[in-house]
Write a protein that holds these residues in place. Structure first.
Motif, mmCIF file in Angstrom:
data_model
loop_
_atom_site.group_PDB
_atom_site.id
_atom_site.type_symbol
_atom_site.label_atom_id
_atom_site.label_comp_id
_atom_site.label_asym_id
_atom_site.label_seq_id
_atom_site.Cartn_x
_atom_site.Cartn_y
_atom_site.Cartn_z
ATOM 1 N N VAL A 6 0.855 -1.193 0.000
ATOM 2 C CA VAL A 6 0.000 0.000 0.000
ATOM 3 C C VAL A 6 0.889 1.240 0.000
ATOM 4 C CG1 VAL A 6 -1.802 1.257 1.258
ATOM 5 C CG2 VAL A 6 -1.792 -1.259 1.266
ATOM 6 N N LEU A 7 0.695 2.098 -0.975
ATOM 7 C CA LEU A 7 1.450 3.365 -1.036
ATOM 8 C C LEU A 7 0.557 4.499 -0.553
ATOM 9 C CD1 LEU A 7 3.891 5.102 -1.923
ATOM 10 C CD2 LEU A 7 2.795 5.273 -4.186
ATOM 11 N N VAL A 8 1.047 5.257 0.434
ATOM 12 C CA VAL A 8 0.300 6.398 0.955
ATOM 13 C C VAL A 8 1.111 7.657 0.639
ATOM 14 C CG1 VAL A 8 -0.692 7.486 3.005
ATOM 15 C CG2 VAL A 8 -0.673 4.985 2.810
ATOM 16 N N THR A 9 0.611 8.498 -0.260
ATOM 17 C CA THR A 9 1.300 9.773 -0.514
ATOM 18 C C THR A 9 0.805 10.790 0.513
ATOM 19 O OG1 THR A 9 -0.332 10.744 -2.012
ATOM 20 C CG2 THR A 9 1.295 9.235 -3.001
ATOM 21 N N GLY A 16 -3.142 11.834 6.411
ATOM 22 C CA GLY A 16 -2.285 10.739 5.957
ATOM 23 C C GLY A 16 -1.647 9.992 7.119
ATOM 24 N N SER A 17 -1.161 10.733 8.122
ATOM 25 C CA SER A 17 -0.505 10.056 9.255
ATOM 26 C C SER A 17 -1.528 9.284 10.090
ATOM 27 C CB SER A 17 0.279 11.050 10.116
ATOM 28 O OG SER A 17 -0.567 12.006 10.696
ATOM 29 N N ASN A 18 -2.727 9.831 10.204
ATOM 30 C CA ASN A 18 -3.775 9.071 10.900
ATOM 31 C C ASN A 18 -4.104 7.793 10.131
ATOM 32 O OD1 ASN A 18 -5.228 10.476 13.380
ATOM 33 N ND2 ASN A 18 -4.542 12.116 12.024
ATOM 34 N N PHE A 19 -4.087 7.897 8.802
ATOM 35 C CA PHE A 19 -4.393 6.720 7.986
ATOM 36 C C PHE A 19 -3.291 5.664 8.097
ATOM 37 C CE2 PHE A 19 -4.357 4.235 4.065
ATOM 38 C CZ PHE A 19 -5.651 3.744 4.094
ATOM 39 N N VAL A 20 -2.031 6.103 8.025
ATOM 40 C CA VAL A 20 -0.914 5.144 8.115
ATOM 41 C C VAL A 20 -0.985 4.395 9.451
ATOM 42 C CG1 VAL A 20 1.607 4.957 8.345
ATOM 43 C CG2 VAL A 20 0.604 6.407 6.550
ATOM 44 N N ARG A 21 -1.210 5.156 10.518
ATOM 45 C CA ARG A 21 -1.271 4.545 11.858
ATOM 46 C C ARG A 21 -2.421 3.542 11.929
ATOM 47 N NH1 ARG A 21 -1.024 8.897 14.068
ATOM 48 N NH2 ARG A 21 1.184 8.871 14.578
ATOM 49 N N SER A 22 -3.601 3.939 11.469
ATOM 50 C CA SER A 22 -4.745 3.026 11.590
ATOM 51 C C SER A 22 -4.585 1.846 10.646
ATOM 52 C CB SER A 22 -6.062 3.765 11.357
ATOM 53 O OG SER A 22 -6.310 3.908 9.991
ATOM 54 N N ALA A 23 -3.990 2.063 9.476
ATOM 55 C CA ALA A 23 -3.813 0.959 8.521
ATOM 56 C C ALA A 23 -2.886 -0.101 9.088
ATOM 57 C CB ALA A 23 -3.261 1.506 7.209
ATOM 58 N N LEU A 24 -1.778 0.328 9.703
ATOM 59 C CA LEU A 24 -0.833 -0.647 10.274
ATOM 60 C C LEU A 24 -1.487 -1.422 11.407
ATOM 61 C CD1 LEU A 24 2.397 1.544 10.216
ATOM 62 C CD2 LEU A 24 2.006 -0.557 8.901
ATOM 63 N N ASP A 36 6.474 11.143 1.102
ATOM 64 C CA ASP A 36 6.128 12.506 1.538
ATOM 65 C C ASP A 36 7.315 13.441 1.312
ATOM 66 O OD1 ASP A 36 3.699 13.573 3.691
ATOM 67 O OD2 ASP A 36 5.442 14.865 3.319
ATOM 68 N N LYS A 37 7.000 14.626 0.825
ATOM 69 C CA LYS A 37 8.033 15.640 0.558
ATOM 70 C C LYS A 37 8.472 16.358 1.832
ATOM 71 C CE LYS A 37 8.539 19.841 -2.268
ATOM 72 N NZ LYS A 37 7.800 20.801 -3.112
ATOM 73 N N LEU A 38 7.694 16.204 2.898
ATOM 74 C CA LEU A 38 7.949 16.932 4.156
ATOM 75 C C LEU A 38 7.993 18.436 3.881
ATOM 76 C CD1 LEU A 38 10.566 14.575 5.908
ATOM 77 C CD2 LEU A 38 8.078 14.665 6.254
ATOM 78 N N HIS A 60 11.319 9.832 1.689
ATOM 79 C CA HIS A 60 11.277 11.288 1.623
ATOM 80 C C HIS A 60 11.414 11.697 0.169
ATOM 81 C CE1 HIS A 60 13.240 15.377 2.859
ATOM 82 N NE2 HIS A 60 12.028 15.515 2.382
ATOM 83 N N GLY A 61 10.315 12.125 -0.446
ATOM 84 C CA GLY A 61 10.380 12.471 -1.870
ATOM 85 C C GLY A 61 9.141 13.212 -2.322
ATOM 86 N N ASP A 62 9.254 13.735 -3.536
ATOM 87 C CA ASP A 62 8.220 14.591 -4.114
ATOM 88 C C ASP A 62 7.398 13.767 -5.109
ATOM 89 O OD1 ASP A 62 6.809 16.595 -5.499
ATOM 90 O OD2 ASP A 62 8.490 18.006 -5.396
ATOM 91 N N ILE A 63 6.082 13.847 -5.036
ATOM 92 C CA ILE A 63 5.273 13.095 -6.016
ATOM 93 C C ILE A 63 5.550 13.579 -7.440
ATOM 94 C CG2 ILE A 63 3.396 12.369 -4.476
ATOM 95 C CD1 ILE A 63 1.704 14.715 -5.640
#
Ligand code: NAD
Ligand code: TYD
Length: 338
Positions: A6-9, A16-24, A36-38, A60-63
């Protein structure tokens, strides 16, 4: 057990961070890659407790950089595309990054999605703002899009571009249009964390215009549950509204925040209105509810809990506000005093 890629941009941002946490937590068979570009809004701290999770990879990267984002999309089975510039006020001051990231960045990902061999779902995270202001009634997925600020217009462009890649190239796109989210790790430029953190510090809260604009509040957890459902049960080429069903006027929201924190109403400072300020958003969510989703977090409880979360997590927001000396003054006065 073979894992689902699963790729989360934008996974270091608020939702997004709430989704990553709940997905894991919810999917022991998922391997989640965050891209994420941060930017100013994306923060490693938002993922502090899952950054080193064995089923999580952070890139760490740009879409917009296809050399980085392309191979990640091509390897994914599911893409959940949150990455965007998201703050309406910033888009009014300077729209360029919104067009580049929200429209062109989505284009870069969609081109890679055309090449992907095992992709079964591409969730384009759109927004209720694409419908524009609705004086009465509730927006349905088939309603005309009338975005009225550069942020909303850039999201509408991405929303329709994603749809076109389903219609033209059969990319398994689903478009979601959520209402205003609230929850932990929301950047304190948005109204709830801004007002809560200002009130904690006893500094004024800048209420735009007459304060009678209405937003429909959705807890980020309920949003994540809807996305989970749509990844499996949604149909490609379809649009789904995701709304909390909690219509609240800004002035009432402000009073609730101040009263929860025991702060005086005199902190409310009316300031000039946001140009083109949408009066009201409201979503008809019957299509999503037809798949079995209902929001679980009642607004009264959710708002109180989230105010308490910001009060208990100064480690998270205080450095953000303090690292930018202009932060308070800028956000208090950007449209001037009324
Ligand atoms: P956010 O601003 O908190 O986070 C955006 C994230 O995207 C950040 O981590 C940022 O670093 C990253 N990002 C920005 N440009 C990037 C780029 N070029 N490449 C890679 N990463 C990049 O936003 P949010 O509030 O979490 O919103 C997430 C998504 O949900 C957005 O698409 C937004 O339009 C949509 N949405 C938000 C709301 C809401 O109320 N917050 C409601 C409906 C829809
Ligand atoms: P915001 O959190 O920026 O979200 P959006 O514009 O995407 O709805 O704003 C929510 C509402 O709060 C919106 O009607 C504008 C209003 N608002 C203020 O009154 N003062 C503020 O300082 C901010 C940031 C927003």
């Amino acid at each position: 057990m073979s894992s689902v890629n699963v790729l989360v941009t934008g996974g270091a941002g608020f939702i997004g961070s709430n989704f990553v946490r709940s997905a894991l937590g919810r999917h022991p068979d998922w391997h989640v890659t965050t891209l994420d570009k941060l930017t100013y809004a994306g923060r490693r701290e938002n993922l502090h407790d899952v950054m080193d999770h064995p089923r999580h990879t952070f890139v760490h990267g740009d879409i917009l950089d296809g050399a980085t984002s392309g191979p990640l999309v091509e390897r994914a089975e599911v893409v959940v595309h949150f990455a965007a510039e998201t703050h309406v006020d910033r888009s009014i001051l300077a729209a360029g990054d919104f067009i580049r990231t929200d429209v062109e960045g989505t284009f870069v990902l969609l081109e890679a999605a055309r090449r992907a061999r095992s992709l079964r779902r591409f969730i384009q995270i759109s927004t209720d703002e694409v419908y524009g202001s609705v004086a009465s009634g509730a927006s349905r997925e088939t309603d005309e899009l009338r975005p009225r600020n550069p942020y909303a217009a850039s999201k509408a462009g991405a929303d329709r571009l994603a749809y076109s890649y389903w219609a033209t190239y059969d990319v398994p796109v689903i478009v979601t249009r959520a209402s205003n989210n609230y929850g932990p790790y929301q950047f304190p430029e948005k109204v709830i964390p801004l007002f809560v953190t200002n009130a904690i510090d006893d500094i004024p809260v800048p209420l735009y215009g007459d304060g009678r604009n209405v937003r429909d509040w959705l807890h980020a957890e309920d949003h994540c549950r809807a996305l989970d459902l749509l990844i499996d049960a949604g149909a490609s080429g379809e649009v789904y509204n995701i709304g909390g069903g909690n219509e609240v006027m800004n002035v009432d929201l402000t009073h609730r925040i101040l009263s929860h924190l025991g702060r005086p109403a005199s902190l409310i400072t009316p300031v000039a209105d946001r140009p083109g300020h949408d009066r009201r958003y409201c979503l008809d969510t019957s299509k999503l509810r037809g798949l079995g989703w209902t929001p679980q977090v009642p607004f009264e409880r959710g708002l109180g809990d989230i105010i308490d979360w910001y009060a208990a997590n100064e480690w998270w927001w205080r450095p953000i506000k303090e690292s930018d000396p202009a932060f308070r003054a800028y956000y208090r006065t950007q449209y001037g005093s009324r």
